[in-house]
Design a protein around this motif. Structure first.
Motif, PDB file in Angstrom:
ATOM      1  N   ALA A  91       7.965  65.275  34.360  1.00  0.00           N
ATOM      2  CA  ALA A  91       8.206  65.894  33.561  1.00  0.00           C
ATOM      3  C   ALA A  91       6.849  65.699  32.622  1.00  0.00           C
ATOM      4  CB  ALA A  91       9.062  65.186  32.159  1.00  0.00           C
ATOM      5  N   LEU A  92       6.232  64.827  32.722  1.00  0.00           N
ATOM      6  CA  LEU A  92       4.654  64.581  32.335  1.00  0.00           C
ATOM      7  C   LEU A  92       3.805  65.340  33.155  1.00  0.00           C
ATOM      8  CD1 LEU A  92       4.734  60.620  31.483  1.00  0.00           C
ATOM      9  CD2 LEU A  92       4.073  62.464  29.699  1.00  0.00           C
ATOM     10  N   GLY A  93       3.822  65.571  34.438  1.00  0.00           N
ATOM     11  CA  GLY A  93       2.857  66.427  35.190  1.00  0.00           C
ATOM     12  C   GLY A  93       1.480  65.792  35.144  1.00  0.00           C
ATOM     13  N   THR A  94       0.516  66.489  34.797  1.00  0.00           N
ATOM     14  CA  THR A  94      -0.663  65.943  34.844  1.00  0.00           C
ATOM     15  C   THR A  94      -1.218  64.982  33.816  1.00  0.00           C
ATOM     16  OG1 THR A  94      -1.496  67.988  33.292  1.00  0.00           O
ATOM     17  CG2 THR A  94      -1.719  68.091  35.856  1.00  0.00           C
ATOM     18  N   ALA A  95      -0.146  64.790  32.580  1.00  0.00           N
ATOM     19  CA  ALA A  95      -0.446  64.076  31.666  1.00  0.00           C
ATOM     20  C   ALA A  95       0.168  62.573  32.098  1.00  0.00           C
ATOM     21  CB  ALA A  95       0.312  64.368  30.232  1.00  0.00           C
ATOM     22  N   ALA A  96       0.803  62.678  33.217  1.00  0.00           N
ATOM     23  CA  ALA A  96       1.231  61.219  33.631  1.00  0.00           C
ATOM     24  C   ALA A  96       0.236  60.182  33.812  1.00  0.00           C
ATOM     25  CB  ALA A  96       2.321  61.462  34.850  1.00  0.00           C
ATOM     26  N   ILE A  97       0.501  58.884  33.548  1.00  0.00           N
ATOM     27  CA  ILE A  97      -0.510  58.025  33.730  1.00  0.00           C
ATOM     28  C   ILE A  97      -0.437  57.590  35.316  1.00  0.00           C
ATOM     29  CG2 ILE A  97      -0.559  56.448  31.621  1.00  0.00           C
ATOM     30  CD1 ILE A  97       1.693  54.821  32.839  1.00  0.00           C
ATOM     31  N   GLY A  98      -1.117  56.709  36.025  1.00  0.00           N
ATOM     32  CA  GLY A  98      -1.089  56.699  37.533  1.00  0.00           C
ATOM     33  C   GLY A  98       0.077  55.473  37.686  1.00  0.00           C
ATOM     34  N   SER A  99       0.280  55.310  38.950  1.00  0.00           N
ATOM     35  CA  SER A  99       1.037  54.153  39.352  1.00  0.00           C
ATOM     36  C   SER A  99       0.633  52.817  39.131  1.00  0.00           C
ATOM     37  CB  SER A  99       1.489  54.200  40.979  1.00  0.00           C
ATOM     38  OG  SER A  99       2.026  55.377  41.394  1.00  0.00           O
ATOM     39  N   LEU A 100       1.566  51.947  38.632  1.00  0.00           N
ATOM     40  CA  LEU A 100       1.322  50.629  38.066  1.00  0.00           C
ATOM     41  C   LEU A 100       1.382  49.676  39.395  1.00  0.00           C
ATOM     42  CD1 LEU A 100       2.989  50.165  34.651  1.00  0.00           C
ATOM     43  CD2 LEU A 100       0.610  50.954  35.201  1.00  0.00           C
ATOM     44  N   GLU A 101       0.670  48.701  39.347  1.00  0.00           N
ATOM     45  CA  GLU A 101       0.892  47.566  40.408  1.00  0.00           C
ATOM     46  C   GLU A 101       1.799  46.483  39.889  1.00  0.00           C
ATOM     47  OE1 GLU A 101      -1.794  44.975  43.579  1.00  0.00           O
ATOM     48  OE2 GLU A 101      -2.771  46.366  42.097  1.00  0.00           O
ATOM     49  N   VAL A 102       2.538  45.971  40.410  1.00  0.00           N
ATOM     50  CA  VAL A 102       3.564  45.039  39.678  1.00  0.00           C
ATOM     51  C   VAL A 102       3.141  43.674  40.398  1.00  0.00           C
ATOM     52  CG1 VAL A 102       5.246  46.524  39.365  1.00  0.00           C
ATOM     53  CG2 VAL A 102       5.408  45.371  41.505  1.00  0.00           C
ATOM     54  N   ASN A 103       3.680  42.552  39.558  1.00  0.00           N
ATOM     55  CA  ASN A 103       3.453  41.103  39.778  1.00  0.00           C
ATOM     56  C   ASN A 103       4.719  40.647  39.770  1.00  0.00           C
ATOM     57  OD1 ASN A 103       2.817  38.623  40.153  1.00  0.00           O
ATOM     58  ND2 ASN A 103       1.211  38.458  38.436  1.00  0.00           N
ATOM     59  N   PHE A 104       5.321  40.364  40.711  1.00  0.00           N
ATOM     60  CA  PHE A 104       6.809  39.710  40.911  1.00  0.00           C
ATOM     61  C   PHE A 104       6.638  38.216  41.221  1.00  0.00           C
ATOM     62  CE2 PHE A 104       8.844  44.091  41.142  1.00  0.00           C
ATOM     63  CZ  PHE A 104       8.735  44.343  39.673  1.00  0.00           C
ATOM     64  N   ASP A 105       5.472  37.748  41.280  1.00  0.00           N
ATOM     65  CA  ASP A 105       5.339  36.376  41.909  1.00  0.00           C
ATOM     66  C   ASP A 105       6.263  35.178  41.147  1.00  0.00           C
ATOM     67  OD1 ASP A 105       3.412  37.665  43.431  1.00  0.00           O
ATOM     68  OD2 ASP A 105       1.526  36.145  42.339  1.00  0.00           O
ATOM     69  N   SER A 106       6.611  35.580  40.067  1.00  0.00           N
ATOM     70  CA  SER A 106       7.473  34.431  39.103  1.00  0.00           C
ATOM     71  C   SER A 106       9.050  34.639  39.508  1.00  0.00           C
ATOM     72  CB  SER A 106       7.278  34.549  37.871  1.00  0.00           C
ATOM     73  OG  SER A 106       7.772  35.923  37.318  1.00  0.00           O
ATOM     74  N   ILE A 107       9.293  35.754  40.407  1.00  0.00           N
ATOM     75  CA  ILE A 107      10.889  35.907  40.735  1.00  0.00           C
ATOM     76  C   ILE A 107      11.175  35.483  42.062  1.00  0.00           C
ATOM     77  CG2 ILE A 107      12.465  37.751  40.898  1.00  0.00           C
ATOM     78  CD1 ILE A 107      10.469  39.487  39.281  1.00  0.00           C
ATOM     79  N   ASP A 108      12.147  34.829  42.105  1.00  0.00           N
ATOM     80  CA  ASP A 108      12.739  34.309  43.525  1.00  0.00           C
ATOM     81  C   ASP A 108      13.708  35.213  43.896  1.00  0.00           C
ATOM     82  OD1 ASP A 108      13.884  33.301  45.683  1.00  0.00           O
ATOM     83  OD2 ASP A 108      14.341  31.256  44.705  1.00  0.00           O
ATOM     84  N   PHE A 109      13.334  36.262  44.797  1.00  0.00           N
ATOM     85  CA  PHE A 109      14.320  37.404  45.185  1.00  0.00           C
ATOM     86  C   PHE A 109      15.501  36.846  45.997  1.00  0.00           C
ATOM     87  CE2 PHE A 109      10.848  39.672  43.481  1.00  0.00           C
ATOM     88  CZ  PHE A 109      11.463  40.777  42.809  1.00  0.00           C
ATOM     89  N   THR A 110      15.323  35.383  46.464  1.00  0.00           N
ATOM     90  CA  THR A 110      16.429  34.948  47.403  1.00  0.00           C
ATOM     91  C   THR A 110      17.602  34.398  46.250  1.00  0.00           C
ATOM     92  OG1 THR A 110      15.712  32.754  47.600  1.00  0.00           O
ATOM     93  CG2 THR A 110      15.052  34.488  49.207  1.00  0.00           C
ATOM     94  N   SER A 111      17.297  34.179  45.156  1.00  0.00           N
ATOM     95  CA  SER A 111      18.059  33.439  43.960  1.00  0.00           C
ATOM     96  C   SER A 111      18.854  34.549  43.157  1.00  0.00           C
ATOM     97  CB  SER A 111      17.494  32.627  43.399  1.00  0.00           C
ATOM     98  OG  SER A 111      17.912  32.227  42.073  1.00  0.00           O
ATOM     99  N   ALA A 112      20.212  34.257  43.085  1.00  0.00           N
ATOM    100  CA  ALA A 112      21.067  35.168  42.233  1.00  0.00           C
ATOM    101  C   ALA A 112      20.670  34.923  40.857  1.00  0.00           C
ATOM    102  CB  ALA A 112      22.521  35.014  42.655  1.00  0.00           C
TER     103      ALA A 112
END
Lengths: 242, 292
Positions: A121-142
């Motif tokens: 919807a934003l087309g050329t007005a869209a910001i770029g892709s963000l790089e995330v930081n999930f270091d604080s999340i334990d994805f093995t832990s529910a």
């Protein structure tokens, strides 16, 4: 003097009145009080006057001067949510039930849809892709995954609710409304997984701007939302004209 | 929300705004002092109350008053529906768990808070209260067992909540003129969505069918996923898959066309226009008490 001794209370009232009326001045008082009460105008002024425009060469810039800024703000948050759920859905915690795995996959599709919708919807007005930081999340832990999901969903609800009144176009407002209620449904589902019955615990949402006495959900201004979300985003987000 | 901008906008059409506010300095001062203590959530209400003091109680634009009274009617209905389920002497179903009753109590309390809040915001412009006696939650016999069968009760509850979400969404655009009111309406809107999510989970827990926390498609691909054909009107148009000319089914990342269509439907909730909401609400109001 007689006046001083006999009418100290009245004097102090007058002093207060005088401060209110003269020292600040009616109109500038309104502006000053309005700014501190809403916590917005001072931030905006700080951006523009004190620090100058941020360096546009690093990171992305959310320019809140118009609806595109608000939509890009939503796009940024949807990027964060989608990245999180893509990771969860690809390798859910071992203790997740089949039903939980299925619903987290559903949520993943919803968040990808939101992200890609804004991008398109934003087309050329869209910001770029963000790089995330999930270091604080334990994805093995529910508990880590559910806790983070709740934080993201509640923050998302507060962000859309807080940004709604900034939107000028009825079309965009409706689109944001179509998304925020889905986020609220997610939030309630995740909350109930953590603690059944906490789907709309507005007291616990008070730090996000909810008001239990009024039956009102969370609502936060973009600066507050981004301060919280920033922990999970590596890309620098510059905010102007807030 | 930026109060300075609001005041400046008002000044454009009402050069007297600061003069109007001036005689009420005490009100202004208490308003700003409160502002230090209360959350952003309550600011719109405080703002509304300040303007009421400045202009008297008829200052909300007529269109906004209409929206708020429309919302108030729905909140009265929801409140009585749940309140009766907790207190009504003709209610014969039992709650399967203490948690279920607590959840209904939570929802009832929110609906009451919404009623009180809207009545307060409308002041003398508020519609006449709706009493329980004005309602008919059996809908002339369509839901005859609403207070004797727990599953029927939950099915009607889901219909109410999903309608509420759609109704607020449908009115948001009409509130653009009053940012403070819009803020509050949005905060009610998402609470109704949380309710809807939980009621759907309660239905799943209570029966054999599965109801997703979000609005999906029915078993035959129809817009109504509630399993109750009598509430088709509640879900009319919820099966939209194109948003602002973007075909959502193409961008969900879902593995096949069926899953992609479901995801497209689920990822966006749809509004419902006022007339359609009124038709639904009137099913639950006695003759002579119906909305127009």
């Amino acid at each position: 003097m007689t006046m001083k001794n006999n009418e100290p209370i009245r004097k102090s009232e007058l002093q207060e009145e005088s401060l209110f009326e003269k020292a600040v001045g009616r109109r500038s008082f309104l502006q000053y009080a309005g700014a501190s009460a809403a916590g917005i105008a001072l931030v905006a002024a700080g951006c523009k006057k004190d620090r100058g425009y941020p360096d546009m060469n690093t990171g992305v810039t959310l320019d809140f001067k118009d609806d595109f800024g608000v939509l890009n703000y939503a796009y940024a948050l949807e990027q964060l949510e989608a990245a999180f759920y893509v990771k969860v859905a690809s390798a859910p915690p071992a203790s997740f039930t089949a039903a939980q795995k299925a619903y987290f996959q559903d949520i993943q599709f919803h968040e990808i849809a939101h992200r890609e919708f804004f991008k398109a919807a934003l087309g050329t007005a869209a910001i770029g892709s963000l790089e995330v930081n999930f270091d604080s999340i334990d994805f093995t832990s529910a508990s880590s995954v559910l806790g983070t999901a709740m934080a993201f969903e509640d923050l998302g609800v507060s962000a859309y609710n807080g940004a709604g009144p900034r939107i000028k176009s009825a079309t965009y407002l409706l689109l944001a409304g179509k998304i925020v209620s889905v986020e609220a449904r997610h939030a309630a589902y995740v909350r109930d997984l953590i603690s059944n019955g906490s789907f709309a615990d507005l007291n616990s949402l008070a730090p996000l701007g909810a008001n239990n006495a009024g039956g009102l959900d969370a609502a936060l201004t973009p600066d507050k939302v981004l301060a919280t979300a920033g922990k999970y985003i590596k890309t620098k987000i510059n905010v102007i004209n807030l | 929300m930026n109060i300075v901008n609001i005041l400046e906008e008002i000044e454009k059409v009402d050069g007297e705004i600061y003069e109007r506010l001036n005689p009420r300095r005490a009100a202004m001062k208490s308003f700003f002092n409160i502002g230090k203590k209360i959350s952003l959530a309550a600011m719109p209400l405080a703002l509304g109350s300040m303007f009421q003091k400045a202009y008297g109680q008829t200052t909300l634009p007529t269109a906004v008053v209409d929206v708020l009274n429309f919302a108030l009617s729905l909140e009265y209905l929801e409140y009585h529906f749940y309140n009766h389920a907790l207190l009504g002497t003709d209610v014969t179903f039992t709650y399967p768990t203490a948690a279920a009753k607590t959840a209904i109590t939570t929802i009832r309390d929110h609906e009451k808070a919404h009623v009180d809040l809207l009545v307060g915001a409308l002041g003398s412009s508020a519609r006449a209260p709706i009493a329980y006696a004005d309602t008919d939650f059996r809908a002339g016999g369509t839901f005859a067992t609403v207070y004797t069968d727990y599953n029927t009760f939950l099915a009607v509850a889901q219909g109410f909540e999903d309608t509420g979400v759609r109704a607020y969404k449908g009115q948001a655009g009409n509130l653009l003129v009053s940012p403070g009111v819009l803020q509050t309406a949005l905060q009610i809107h998402s609470v109704e969505a949380r309710h809807a999510s939980h009621i759907r989970q309660m239905r799943t827990a209570a029966g054999t069918a599965v109801y997703k926390p979000w609005v999906s498609l029915g078993a035959s691909g129809q817009a109504n996923d509630s399993g109750v054909p009598q509430v088709d009107a509640v879900y009319a148009g919820e099966d939209l898959t194109v948003q602002a000319n973007v075909n959502i089914a193409n961008i969900t990342g879902a593995p096949n066309a069926t899953a992609a269509k479901l995801a497209a439907v689920e990822s966006f909730d749809e509004p419902l226009d006022r007339a359609s909401v009124i038709t639904i609400a009137n099913l639950f109001l006695q003759p002579g008490k119906k909305l127009s």
